[in-house]
Design a protein around this motif. Structure first.
Motif, PDB file in Angstrom:
ATOM      1  N   GLY A  49       1.423  -1.285  -0.045  1.00 16.23           N
ATOM      2  CA  GLY A  49       0.352  -0.209  -0.350  1.00 16.23           C
ATOM      3  C   GLY A  49       0.893   0.915   0.313  1.00 16.23           C
TER       4      GLY A  49
ATOM      5  N   TRP B  31      -5.157  14.443   4.743  1.00 20.24           N
ATOM      6  CA  TRP B  31      -5.180  12.899   5.246  1.00 20.24           C
ATOM      7  C   TRP B  31      -4.653  12.318   6.658  1.00 20.24           C
TER       8      TRP B  31
ATOM      9  N   TYR C 255      -1.037  10.570   6.875  1.00 22.41           N
ATOM     10  CA  TYR C 255       0.500  11.771   7.456  1.00 22.41           C
ATOM     11  C   TYR C 255       0.960  12.374   8.539  1.00 22.41           C
TER      12      TYR C 255
ATOM     13  N   ASN D 161      -0.362  16.531  -1.658  1.00 16.39           N
ATOM     14  CA  ASN D 161      -1.411  15.242  -2.458  1.00 16.39           C
ATOM     15  C   ASN D 161      -2.460  16.342  -3.406  1.00 16.39           C
TER      16      ASN D 161
ATOM     17  N   ASN E  52      -7.677  13.798  -0.945  1.00 19.88           N
ATOM     18  CA  ASN E  52      -8.321  13.491   0.485  1.00 19.88           C
ATOM     19  C   ASN E  52      -7.940  14.437   1.700  1.00 19.88           C
TER      20      ASN E  52
ATOM     21  N   MET F 155      -2.131   9.543  -5.456  1.00 23.94           N
ATOM     22  CA  MET F 155      -2.811   8.394  -5.484  1.00 23.94           C
ATOM     23  C   MET F 155      -4.629   8.052  -6.242  1.00 23.94           C
ATOM     24  N   TYR F 156      -5.195   9.808  -6.375  1.00 20.29           N
ATOM     25  CA  TYR F 156      -6.170   9.700  -7.126  1.00 20.29           C
ATOM     26  C   TYR F 156      -6.011  10.690  -8.336  1.00 20.29           C
TER      27      TYR F 156
ATOM     28  N   SER G  27      -5.019   0.955  -5.542  1.00 24.44           N
ATOM     29  CA  SER G  27      -5.527   1.291  -4.937  1.00 24.44           C
ATOM     30  C   SER G  27      -6.787   2.154  -4.694  1.00 24.44           C
ATOM     31  N   LYS G  28      -7.290   2.835  -5.413  1.00 24.47           N
ATOM     32  CA  LYS G  28      -8.002   3.598  -6.067  1.00 24.47           C
ATOM     33  C   LYS G  28      -8.474   3.554  -7.308  1.00 24.47           C
TER      34      LYS G  28
ATOM     35  N   ILE H 268      -1.099  -2.144  -2.576  1.00 23.25           N
ATOM     36  CA  ILE H 268      -0.271  -2.310  -3.370  1.00 23.25           C
ATOM     37  C   ILE H 268       0.229  -0.934  -3.847  1.00 23.25           C
TER      38      ILE H 268
END
Ligand SMILES: Cc1ncc(COP(=O)(O)O)c(C=O)c1O
Length: 410
Positions: free
Chosen positions: A109, A135, A138, A181, A185, A216-217, A248-249, A258
């Motif tokens: 992750g 998030w 952090y 980020n 999030n 991530m997004y 993930s997303k 992962i």
């Protein structure tokens, strides 16, 4: 409540590195909502941090094939060559970034990537600049690694984005990292190339400060927004930037665990030292599945993003129609972060005065059975986060309940 207070009576003395960390507000609300559900109450939970889609079939098939090929043993410490190659292609294809295989790391992750990076680089008291709302992990990860989170409030008036002026003011000789980020999030706010530029110019002036970007997004962005990542925008920072991402997303693979990153060789090597004594390697089967996700068809991402965009519009419009609430239109992710200053000071039908976003969210849960998360959990008040990764029918029902609850306030 801190860990210290929770566990003291059990006769256990927690390490000082975790003793100031509170039990997550999100988990507490989730537990309360789940308990109410068990009591038969019609609770709608808008707290999930994961897509409501399923992992694509070709990804599941790749995992199954890997199991049957016997890929069920330890792998290379920070990622199989096959997965690192797929990640190298992804960075090149989607981000215009060239990383060698030894500049890439894979972990359990993106959360473990962050943990490895902080563990590998922070000495006690080293500072990490984190814009809020953030998030929640952090600041907790920084604290567990004995660093000092430097939280910078970035409210709706700056689009929930850090400004160059605030960044410049936050940097000291102890600053090791700035953590950004985009899309975010919990706010859904994203940095365009123009938004990033002044921040990158500040960082160019401070060579001792490293940049960690959490992309991530990346795939969940709306309207005409163009996603960019800083190492591409400013090659002069690439040798002190860690570009973090994961499956993930984008691929609805939260349970496969992962995450990956590209960054300077020396940092990647130091992160592997941490990982070697934490998990030895990421799951072999999940790595094979991730190869299929990154190398396979990508067209479904657009469809899924369109579905999220419809739901974003529904939620933003619904919230902005409610007196007392004020919701900025997010550029990405699947969250809204709505202001609730307009309901503070009002009184609930049971006579309780709403003093904070935490009070407001508690009222929505108890009175209307809608579970949302207060801004305080993300370091910025008075706001609340809705995750709209759920059905349109449920979102409509939740909005009606929130509207009715606000009307009942006097
Ligand atoms: C901004 C952000 N980064 C990282 C993660 C962690 O992702 P992973 O599932 O890869 O650990 C999350 C999960 O909620 C997130 O919201």
């Amino acid at each position: 409540m801190t860990i210290n207070a929770t566990v003291k009576e059990a006769g256990f003395r927690p390490a000082s590195r975790i003793s100031s960390i509170g039990v997550s507000e999100i988990l507490k609300i989730g537990a309360r909502a789940a308990a109410m559900k068990r009591e038969g109450k019609p609770v709608i939970i808008l707290g999930a941090g994961e897509p409501d889609f399923d992992t694509p079939d070709h990804v599941k098939q790749a995992a199954s094939d890997a199991i049957h090929r016997g890929e069920t043993k330890y792998t290379a410490l920070d990622g199989t060559p096959e997965l690192k190659k797929a990640i190298r292609e992804k960075f090149q294809r989607e981000n215009g970034l060239a990383y060698e295989l030894d500049e890439i790391t894979v972990a359990t992750g993106a959360k473990q990537i962050l943990f490895n990076a902080m563990m590998a680089s922070l000495d006690p008291g080293d500072e990490v600049v984190i814009p809020t709302p953030y998030w929640t992990s952090y600041s907790d990860i920084v604290q567990i690694c004995e660093g000092k989170p430097i939280l910078i409030a970035c409210d709706a008036s700056s689009g929930f984005r850090l400004t160059a002026q605030k960044l410049e003011a936050a940097i000291t000789p102890r600053t090791r990292w700035v953590l950004l980020n985009s899309p975010s999030n919990p706010s859904g706010a994203a940095y365009s190339a123009a938004d990033y530029r002044p921040l990158l110019d500040v960082l160019l002036k401070h060579p001792h400060v490293w940049l960690l970007v959490d992309d991530m997004y990346e795939h969940i962005v709306y309207d005409a927004f163009r996603f960019v990542t800083p190492a591409r925008l400013e090659p002069g920072l690439k040798d002190r930037t860690l570009t973090v991402n994961g499956v993930s997303k984008a691929y609805a693979m939260t349970g496969w665990r992962i995450g990956y990153a590209g960054g300077p060789r020396a940092l990647i090597k130091a992160m592997a030292v941490v990982q070697s004594q934490a998990t030895s390697c990421p799951s072999s089967v999940s790595q094979a599945a991730s190869v299929a996700a990154l190398n396979g068809p990508q067209d479904f991402l657009k469809e899924r993003t369109e579905s999220f965009q419809r739901r974003r519009n529904l939620v933003v419009n619904g919230l902005n129609a409610i007196e007392g609430l004020d919701c900025r239109v997010p550029e990405g992710a699947f969250y809204t972060f709505s202001g609730c200053a307009g309901v503070l000071g009002r009184v609930t039908p049971s006579g309780k005065r709403i003093e904070s976003d935490t009070d407001f969210c508690a009222y929505l849960l108890e009175d209307s059975h809608v579970a949302v998360v207060p801004g305080s959990a993300f370091g910025l008040s008075p706001y609340f986060r809705i995750s709209y990764a759920t059905s349109e029918a449920e979102l409509k029902e939740a909005l009606e309940r929130i509207s009715a609850a606000c009307k009942r306030l006097s």
